[in-house]
Design a protein around this motif. Structure first.
Motif, short mmCIF file in Angstrom:
data_model
loop_
_atom_site.label_atom_id
_atom_site.label_comp_id
_atom_site.label_asym_id
_atom_site.label_seq_id
_atom_site.Cartn_x
_atom_site.Cartn_y
_atom_site.Cartn_z
N SER A 80 -2.06 -2.90 -6.63
CA SER A 80 -3.15 -2.89 -5.68
C SER A 80 -3.87 -4.25 -5.70
O SER A 80 -4.17 -4.82 -4.65
CB SER A 80 -4.10 -1.75 -6.03
OG SER A 80 -5.25 -1.84 -5.25
N THR A 94 0.84 -1.19 0.00
CA THR A 94 0.00 0.00 0.00
C THR A 94 0.88 1.24 0.00
O THR A 94 0.64 2.20 -0.74
CB THR A 94 -0.92 0.00 1.24
OG1 THR A 94 -1.58 -1.26 1.28
CG2 THR A 94 -1.95 1.11 1.17
N LYS A 95 1.93 1.22 0.83
CA LYS A 95 2.84 2.37 0.94
C LYS A 95 3.59 2.65 -0.34
O LYS A 95 3.85 3.80 -0.68
CB LYS A 95 3.87 2.10 2.05
CG LYS A 95 3.44 2.62 3.39
CD LYS A 95 4.68 2.79 4.28
CE LYS A 95 4.31 2.71 5.74
NZ LYS A 95 5.26 1.90 6.51
N THR A 96 3.94 1.58 -1.04
CA THR A 96 4.77 1.72 -2.24
C THR A 96 3.96 2.22 -3.45
O THR A 96 4.51 2.68 -4.44
CB THR A 96 5.48 0.38 -2.56
OG1 THR A 96 6.39 0.61 -3.59
CG2 THR A 96 4.53 -0.68 -3.01
N LEU A 97 2.63 2.15 -3.34
CA LEU A 97 1.77 2.50 -4.48
C LEU A 97 2.10 3.86 -5.08
O LEU A 97 2.20 4.01 -6.29
CB LEU A 97 0.30 2.47 -4.06
CG LEU A 97 -0.38 1.10 -4.07
CD1 LEU A 97 -1.83 1.21 -3.65
CD2 LEU A 97 -0.28 0.46 -5.44
N ASP A 98 2.28 4.87 -4.20
CA ASP A 98 2.52 6.24 -4.68
C ASP A 98 3.79 6.37 -5.50
O ASP A 98 3.86 7.20 -6.40
CB ASP A 98 2.60 7.20 -3.49
CG ASP A 98 1.25 7.36 -2.83
OD1 ASP A 98 0.24 7.15 -3.53
OD2 ASP A 98 1.20 7.65 -1.62
N SER A 99 4.80 5.57 -5.16
CA SER A 99 6.08 5.71 -5.85
C SER A 99 6.15 4.85 -7.12
O SER A 99 7.15 4.80 -7.80
CB SER A 99 7.22 5.34 -4.90
OG SER A 99 7.10 4.00 -4.52
N GLN A 100 5.06 4.13 -7.42
CA GLN A 100 5.06 3.26 -8.60
C GLN A 100 4.45 3.99 -9.79
O GLN A 100 3.61 4.87 -9.62
CB GLN A 100 4.26 1.99 -8.31
CG GLN A 100 4.80 1.15 -7.16
CD GLN A 100 6.12 0.47 -7.47
OE1 GLN A 100 6.43 0.17 -8.62
NE2 GLN A 100 6.93 0.23 -6.44
N ARG A 127 -0.08 0.85 -10.89
CA ARG A 127 -0.73 0.98 -9.57
C ARG A 127 -1.91 0.05 -9.36
O ARG A 127 -2.01 -0.62 -8.34
CB ARG A 127 -1.17 2.43 -9.35
CG ARG A 127 -0.07 3.21 -8.68
CD ARG A 127 -0.47 4.62 -8.39
NE ARG A 127 0.69 5.45 -8.69
CZ ARG A 127 0.65 6.75 -8.90
NH1 ARG A 127 -0.50 7.40 -8.83
NH2 ARG A 127 1.75 7.41 -9.14
N GLU A 159 2.08 5.14 -12.61
CA GLU A 159 0.62 5.16 -12.72
C GLU A 159 0.05 3.85 -13.30
O GLU A 159 -0.87 3.26 -12.75
CB GLU A 159 0.27 6.35 -13.64
CG GLU A 159 -1.20 6.57 -13.88
CD GLU A 159 -1.83 7.38 -12.75
OE1 GLU A 159 -1.32 8.49 -12.51
OE2 GLU A 159 -2.79 6.89 -12.13
#
Ligand SMILES: *C/C=C(C)/C=C/C=C(C)/C=C/C1=C(C)CCCC1(C)C
Length: 264
Positions: free
Chosen positions: A182, A167-173, A178, A175
């Motif tokens: 998820s 969940t935390k890594t989603l933002d740095s992946q 994602r 688009e």
């Protein structure tokens, strides 16, 4: 234990199906590695390797099933040779760490962070499997429940840690990856939850109950296909999406003519 012909054949059929699914998937991953950028190829190779290991173990599991029962009259009766659970646990000891490595590789986390996460996850996985085994070979319910509960502790930690991390890594992946990452969280939760559930069902029915045995073996086989083949496909899709987002075009590289040349 005495199994009907149908019960025996159903389990045997599932083992055979698992060999086919895993062996086929291993070949697929080895052959399609170049559809992702070089950075992610080792994740796909890891998938192929762990599926090859599991395919081998399912050959042994299949053979052990056929040695453990013999058709006498119109039903299968237990022979003096017991069904060997150790193949399954040996397989998990090797393939579960490889599944975790595959995931950490495709996430491409900063090196130190990826390594420390992996070490914690692999240790938890080893403890989980190590505590499960004495329960698996026990036939009395109290022993089985004890090891089930003990194994649930590292299991819960592992899934919790992975879910939070993903969940935390989603933002740095990128688009495009994602949505897939998820979904990978849920694929992980659902497929891994199958194992303690299958174990618990046979504990409730009694370890010598024919239906309990059948459900356990089918449950583990289905869970193994989902957590290795299904999950491998999700990882492959993540690697492809990330490769594309990072500017990799599989059709533009020389890997395609090379493959064609190799096959000619
Ligand atoms: C490819 C094989 C995989 C992903 C195997 C995963 C195995 C588990 C998550 C097993 C978990 C168990 C418990 C949580 C409690 C009962 C004992 C186990 C070992 C079946």
């Amino acid at each position: 234990v005495e199994l009907t012909v149908k019960q025996f054949d159903t389990v045997s059929g599932f083992f055979s199906l698992t060999i086919a699914a895993m062996g086929g998937a291993a070949i697929y991953f080895f052959m399609t590695k170049s559809s992702v950028s070089p950075k992610y190829r080792s994740a796909i190779t890891t998938s192929g390797v762990l599926l090859s290991i599991a395919t081998y173990h399912y050959f042994r599991i299949y053979a052990s099933w056929h040695e453990a029962y013999a058709l006498i009259g119109d039903s299968y009766k237990a022979t003096p040779t017991h069904f060997e659970n150790a193949y399954r646990y040996a397989d998990w000891f090797l393939t579960v760490p490889l599944l975790l490595i595959e995931l950490v590789m495709v996430l491409a986390l900063p090196k130190a962070e990826g390594r420390s996460l992996l070490i914690r996850l692999v240790i938890a996985a080893m403890i989980m499997i190590g505590l499960g085994y004495p329960g698996e070979i026990a036939t009395d319910a109290p022993t089985r429940w004890f090891f089930w509960a003990a194994s649930m502790i590292p299991f819960t930690y592992l899934l919790f840690e992975l879910f939070i991390k993903l969940t935390k890594t989603l933002d740095s992946q990128p688009e495009a990856a994602r949505g897939l990452i998820s979904s990978a969280r849920y694929v992980l939760l659902v497929t891994w939850a199958f194992y303690p559930i299958a174990f618990a069902i046979v504990t409730v029915t009694g370890a010598n109950n024919p239906w309990g045995l059948v459900i356990l073996q089918i449950g583990y086989s289905v869970a193994d296909i989902a957590s290795k083949v299904g999950y491998g496909l999700v990882i492959h899709a993540i690697a492809r999406a990330k490769s594309e987002a990072e500017g990799y075009n599989p059709d533009a590289v020389d890997s395609v003519p090379k493959l064609t040349a190799a096959m000619a």
